[in-house]
Design an enzyme around this catalytic site. Structure first.
Site, PDB file in Angstrom:
ATOM      1  N   SER A 183       9.305   4.935   4.101  1.00  0.00           N
ATOM      2  CA  SER A 183       9.362   4.391   3.286  1.00  0.00           C
ATOM      3  C   SER A 183       7.233   4.576   2.785  1.00  0.00           C
ATOM      4  O   SER A 183       6.735   4.588   4.011  1.00  0.00           O
ATOM      5  CB  SER A 183       9.376   3.095   2.398  1.00  0.00           C
ATOM      6  OG  SER A 183       9.672   3.230   0.934  1.00  0.00           O
ATOM      7  N   TYR A 199      13.210  -5.113   3.302  1.00  0.00           N
ATOM      8  CA  TYR A 199      12.861  -3.430   3.686  1.00  0.00           C
ATOM      9  C   TYR A 199      11.277  -3.641   4.227  1.00  0.00           C
ATOM     10  O   TYR A 199      11.111  -2.125   5.035  1.00  0.00           O
ATOM     11  CB  TYR A 199      12.120  -2.840   2.337  1.00  0.00           C
ATOM     12  CG  TYR A 199      12.629  -1.619   2.011  1.00  0.00           C
ATOM     13  CD1 TYR A 199      13.934  -1.326   2.008  1.00  0.00           C
ATOM     14  CD2 TYR A 199      11.128  -1.559   1.469  1.00  0.00           C
ATOM     15  CE1 TYR A 199      13.478   0.370   1.820  1.00  0.00           C
ATOM     16  CE2 TYR A 199      11.766   0.320   1.256  1.00  0.00           C
ATOM     17  CZ  TYR A 199      13.212   0.884   1.182  1.00  0.00           C
ATOM     18  OH  TYR A 199      13.133   2.349   1.280  1.00  0.00           O
TER      19      TYR A 199
END
Length: 336
Positions: A187, A200
């Site tokens: 990401s 995350y």
């Protein structure tokens, strides 16, 4: 903070445009090969399956959501490929191993694994429970590790069987008639850290380090298999709708609940179909790292120039952009 980062990128890209061009025909790279995809029930996973089917690549689909997975498979009807599907929890290593074995039974070989399944959690470090942290890591990181470990030997073996005798022992070069690649989805938050995204961030930073090390090992082995780490920005997927979180982020001035999810979704602008095509291009051209979207590219550039102070700089830019943003005047209710 995600809203801040995306609005910063939106302001900057007016002056610093980044363009992604896909002008190479990558169909031969995938045609008549076999690709396994996790998280294939929606978003980029579904779009990867569709693009691969169009290129004549057979697909083994998996997702934890049986209904959405079946919908993806239905979309592939009519293409001259074989598509199989398996309801799968990627955090279960034995289940991932069993899926990999079934792919070999059903398709006879496997060339690509797209470790795409992922989840999100919004919480402060203090406010997150151990079980919440484990949930994110089990899927986002261990799911990638499990997929890589289960499929890598199968992919290497499939490629090895296609080795051409025309390779040069003198130059230590090997030639293969088939391709092999591991594509792991990290990401933008695997490159930069954000408040409320500690779990995350940790999972996606881990995917990045794992994949970059894997690629170096595969390069040394010259086995015909490589690896690419993908860093998407704001992609239109269901990740915001399926995210978990708690009210601890109120302590740092962030909203929770349906309004927060609605706001989050507004910044997921990049088309998932285009993102999938960029991912396929990156693997076919053997890119070590692939950033998707202007948001990811701009924020990554800021982080590279200011590795220790990028968070403060991004906050300053966001504050300035809000001050410079034209105010919308309410329409007068007085008739002219």
């Amino acid at each position: 903070m995600l809203n801040n980062v995306t609005s910063i990128a939106t302001s900057l890209r007016q002056h610093l445009p980044f363009h992604t061009t896909i002008d190479q025909d990558i169909t031969p790279y995938y045609h008549n090969h076999v690709a396994a995809i996790t998280g294939a029930g929606s978003g980029m996973g579904r779009e990867l399956a569709i693009h691969l089917a169009k290129m004549g690549c057979h697909v083994a689909l998996s997702d934890i959501n049986a209904v959405q997975l079946a919908q993806t498979k239905e979309l592939l009807v009519g293409y001259d490929i074989k598509a199989t599907m398996t309801v799968l929890d990627v955090s279960d290593y034995k289940a991932v191993e069993a899926w990999a074995d079934s792919v070999m039974v059903d398709h006879g070989k496997v060339n690509f694994i797209f470790n795409n399944a992922g989840v999100a959690l919004y919480s402060t470090v203090e406010g997150s429970s151990i079980s919440e942290l484990e949930w994110v890591m089990d899927i986002n990181f261990w799911g990638v590790v499990y997929g890589t470990k289960a499929f890598l030997p199968l992919i290497k073996n499939s490629v090895k069987h296609s080795e051409s005798p025309n390779g040069s022992k003198k130059n230590k070069t090997r030639q293969f008639n088939e391709h092999g690649h591991i594509i792991n989805i990290s990401s933008l938050f695997g490159l930069t850290a954000q408040p409320s995204q500690s779990a995350y961030n940790a999972s996606k930073f881990a995917v990045r380090g794992f994949t970059e090390s894997l690629r170096q090992e595969l390069d040394i082995q010259r086995c015909g298999v490589s690896a690419t780490c993908i860093h998407p920005g704001g992609i239109k997927t269901n990740i915001a709708n399926s995210a978990r979180g708690n009210d601890s982020i109120n302590d740092i001035g962030m909203r929770t609940g349906p309004k927060a999810i609605q706001s989050f979704n507004k910044f997921l602008k990049f088309d998932a179909g285009n993102a999938a095509l960029i991912i396929l291009q990156a693997a076919a051209t053997n890119q070590p790292r692939c950033l998707i979207g202007n948001d990811a590219k701009i924020i990554d550039a800021v982080q590279r120039v200011f590795p220790a102070t990028y968070s403060q700089i991004l906050n300053d830019v966001h504050t300035l952009s809000r001050k410079l943003k034209p105010r919308r005047h309410k329409k007068s209710s007085t008739p002219k």
